[in-house]
Motif scaffolding. Sequence first.
Motif, mmCIF file in Angstrom:
data_model
loop_
_atom_site.group_PDB
_atom_site.id
_atom_site.type_symbol
_atom_site.label_atom_id
_atom_site.label_comp_id
_atom_site.label_asym_id
_atom_site.label_seq_id
_atom_site.Cartn_x
_atom_site.Cartn_y
_atom_site.Cartn_z
ATOM 1 N N LEU A 48 0.837 -1.213 0.000
ATOM 2 C CA LEU A 48 0.000 0.000 0.000
ATOM 3 C C LEU A 48 0.865 1.253 0.000
ATOM 4 C CD1 LEU A 48 -2.777 -1.210 2.450
ATOM 5 C CD2 LEU A 48 -3.150 -0.531 0.072
ATOM 6 N N LYS A 49 1.998 1.186 0.677
ATOM 7 C CA LYS A 49 2.928 2.330 0.657
ATOM 8 C C LYS A 49 3.391 2.613 -0.771
ATOM 9 C CE LYS A 49 7.220 1.677 1.045
ATOM 10 N NZ LYS A 49 8.546 1.192 1.487
ATOM 11 N N THR A 50 3.700 1.552 -1.505
ATOM 12 C CA THR A 50 4.238 1.746 -2.866
ATOM 13 C C THR A 50 3.213 2.368 -3.810
ATOM 14 O OG1 THR A 50 3.652 -0.456 -3.770
ATOM 15 C CG2 THR A 50 5.767 -0.270 -2.595
ATOM 16 N N ILE A 51 1.917 2.174 -3.524
ATOM 17 C CA ILE A 51 0.884 2.694 -4.440
ATOM 18 C C ILE A 51 0.131 3.896 -3.861
ATOM 19 C CG2 ILE A 51 0.584 0.434 -5.533
ATOM 20 C CD1 ILE A 51 -2.072 0.147 -3.967
ATOM 21 N N SER A 52 0.579 4.389 -2.708
ATOM 22 C CA SER A 52 -0.188 5.427 -2.008
ATOM 23 C C SER A 52 -0.299 6.733 -2.786
ATOM 24 C CB SER A 52 0.386 5.684 -0.612
ATOM 25 O OG SER A 52 1.761 5.968 -0.666
ATOM 26 N N LEU A 53 0.659 7.045 -3.618
ATOM 27 C CA LEU A 53 0.552 8.270 -4.417
ATOM 28 C C LEU A 53 -0.283 8.069 -5.680
ATOM 29 C CD1 LEU A 53 4.130 9.791 -4.013
ATOM 30 C CD2 LEU A 53 1.983 10.711 -3.117
ATOM 31 N N ILE A 92 3.390 5.928 4.421
ATOM 32 C CA ILE A 92 2.185 6.266 3.648
ATOM 33 C C ILE A 92 1.733 7.692 3.995
ATOM 34 C CG2 ILE A 92 -0.310 5.800 3.444
ATOM 35 C CD1 ILE A 92 0.408 2.781 3.680
ATOM 36 N N LEU A 93 1.709 8.010 5.280
ATOM 37 C CA LEU A 93 1.316 9.361 5.708
ATOM 38 C C LEU A 93 2.277 10.409 5.161
ATOM 39 C CD1 LEU A 93 0.382 8.720 9.471
ATOM 40 C CD2 LEU A 93 -1.175 8.917 7.515
ATOM 41 N N THR A 94 3.551 10.069 5.104
ATOM 42 C CA THR A 94 4.561 10.979 4.555
ATOM 43 C C THR A 94 4.270 11.273 3.087
ATOM 44 O OG1 THR A 94 6.182 10.033 6.087
ATOM 45 C CG2 THR A 94 7.054 11.353 4.292
ATOM 46 N N ASN A 95 3.876 10.237 2.351
ATOM 47 C CA ASN A 95 3.498 10.440 0.949
ATOM 48 C C ASN A 95 2.280 11.350 0.832
ATOM 49 O OD1 ASN A 95 5.555 8.935 -0.181
ATOM 50 N ND2 ASN A 95 4.368 7.051 -0.303
ATOM 51 N N LEU A 96 1.299 11.140 1.706
ATOM 52 C CA LEU A 96 0.080 11.951 1.665
ATOM 53 C C LEU A 96 0.360 13.417 2.003
ATOM 54 C CD1 LEU A 96 -2.564 9.596 3.360
ATOM 55 C CD2 LEU A 96 -2.273 10.028 0.919
ATOM 56 N N LEU A 97 1.387 13.665 2.812
ATOM 57 C CA LEU A 97 1.748 15.042 3.166
ATOM 58 C C LEU A 97 2.124 15.876 1.941
ATOM 59 C CD1 LEU A 97 3.921 14.604 6.402
ATOM 60 C CD2 LEU A 97 1.833 15.956 6.233
ATOM 61 N N SER A 98 2.552 15.206 0.879
ATOM 62 C CA SER A 98 2.968 15.941 -0.319
ATOM 63 C C SER A 98 1.783 16.305 -1.219
ATOM 64 C CB SER A 98 4.003 15.130 -1.111
ATOM 65 O OG SER A 98 3.435 13.905 -1.540
ATOM 66 N N ILE A 128 -6.705 5.253 -0.202
ATOM 67 C CA ILE A 128 -5.901 5.189 1.024
ATOM 68 C C ILE A 128 -6.571 6.020 2.124
ATOM 69 C CG2 ILE A 128 -3.683 5.849 2.081
ATOM 70 C CD1 ILE A 128 -3.259 3.479 0.269
ATOM 71 N N VAL A 129 -6.939 7.250 1.786
ATOM 72 C CA VAL A 129 -7.545 8.158 2.765
ATOM 73 C C VAL A 129 -8.898 7.626 3.250
ATOM 74 C CG1 VAL A 129 -8.586 10.449 3.024
ATOM 75 C CG2 VAL A 129 -6.298 10.216 2.046
ATOM 76 N N ASN A 130 -9.672 7.067 2.349
ATOM 77 C CA ASN A 130 -10.982 6.517 2.728
ATOM 78 C C ASN A 130 -10.870 5.335 3.687
ATOM 79 O OD1 ASN A 130 -12.376 8.376 1.206
ATOM 80 N ND2 ASN A 130 -12.549 7.065 -0.594
ATOM 81 N N ASN A 131 -9.685 4.730 3.717
ATOM 82 C CA ASN A 131 -9.462 3.569 4.600
ATOM 83 C C ASN A 131 -8.416 3.859 5.671
ATOM 84 O OD1 ASN A 131 -10.922 0.985 3.388
ATOM 85 N ND2 ASN A 131 -10.205 2.214 1.665
ATOM 86 N N LEU A 132 -8.214 5.148 5.965
ATOM 87 C CA LEU A 132 -7.140 5.534 6.881
ATOM 88 C C LEU A 132 -7.307 4.946 8.279
ATOM 89 C CD1 LEU A 132 -4.624 7.149 6.227
ATOM 90 C CD2 LEU A 132 -5.662 9.136 7.299
ATOM 91 N N ILE A 133 -8.543 4.838 8.752
ATOM 92 C CA ILE A 133 -8.775 4.276 10.097
ATOM 93 C C ILE A 133 -8.356 2.807 10.127
ATOM 94 C CG2 ILE A 133 -10.578 3.646 11.768
ATOM 95 C CD1 ILE A 133 -11.959 6.314 10.978
ATOM 96 N N LYS A 134 -8.656 2.098 9.050
ATOM 97 C CA LYS A 134 -8.251 0.691 8.961
ATOM 98 C C LYS A 134 -6.716 0.571 8.979
ATOM 99 C CE LYS A 134 -9.066 -3.571 6.468
ATOM 100 N NZ LYS A 134 -9.868 -4.281 5.478
ATOM 101 N N LEU A 135 -6.055 1.463 8.253
ATOM 102 C CA LEU A 135 -4.588 1.461 8.221
ATOM 103 C C LEU A 135 -4.017 1.780 9.601
ATOM 104 C CD1 LEU A 135 -3.825 3.397 4.886
ATOM 105 C CD2 LEU A 135 -3.837 0.950 5.238
ATOM 106 N N GLU A 136 -4.610 2.767 10.243
ATOM 107 C CA GLU A 136 -4.141 3.159 11.576
ATOM 108 C C GLU A 136 -4.307 2.011 12.569
ATOM 109 O OE1 GLU A 136 -5.879 5.948 14.942
ATOM 110 O OE2 GLU A 136 -5.256 7.147 13.214
#
Length: 206
Positions: A93-98, A129-135, A104-112
């Motif tokens: 999931l990290k590799t495809i997060s961008l 994954i969160l680091t990628n989303l920060l961009s 990813i965001v719609n399932n953020l609670i599941k990831l957390e």
Amino acid sequence: MIKDRLASVLGRRDEEPNIQLAQEIVQNNDKSAIEELLHLIQGKQKDLQNDSIKVLYEIGETSPQLISAYWNDFMEALSCKNNRLQWGAMTALKTISLLEPDHIVNNLIKLENAAEQGSVITRDNYVAILTNLLSLSRYQELAFNAVIKQLLQCPTNQLAMYAELVSPKITSAYSKKFIETLSGRLDEIEKDSKRKRVEKVIKKKS
């Protein structure tokens, strides 16, 4: 059959056959091989699950577009009791997060939840994954709040690494809260070397 190329089937204890297989699948744009690997991670043989998820996230590291459509398969694998499959799915999931940020965001609670209950590697990849989303500007605030939560809760052992990872993506609007969060945990860090790394991040963002 792809299964016959996996390390455990070949009687190997190293990952080299899996890495080579991933490279070949990328070179050949072999979507049927990817489908077979996804079928294997849904099976019940742990060794085949472990090898298959390794091949899949290795594919994702170099050609994330080949596996991005299967984000939901990786989400489902996060619930698996097989720890290797769980953190492997988070890595995928990290590799495809961008490429799939909305999913990813719609399932953020599941990831957390998976990060909280899983291994250190599961959490490491969640923070990545969160680091990628920060961009991504539309998800920056959401990602930042999730990052702060991790920086407040993570073991002090991981704190320096996470601080260094996210720091380049923290914009001036969020610097104050970031610095306050890290400063508030300095006294908890027992290892001198790790405390100095966190102090260096704070100094750089100040």
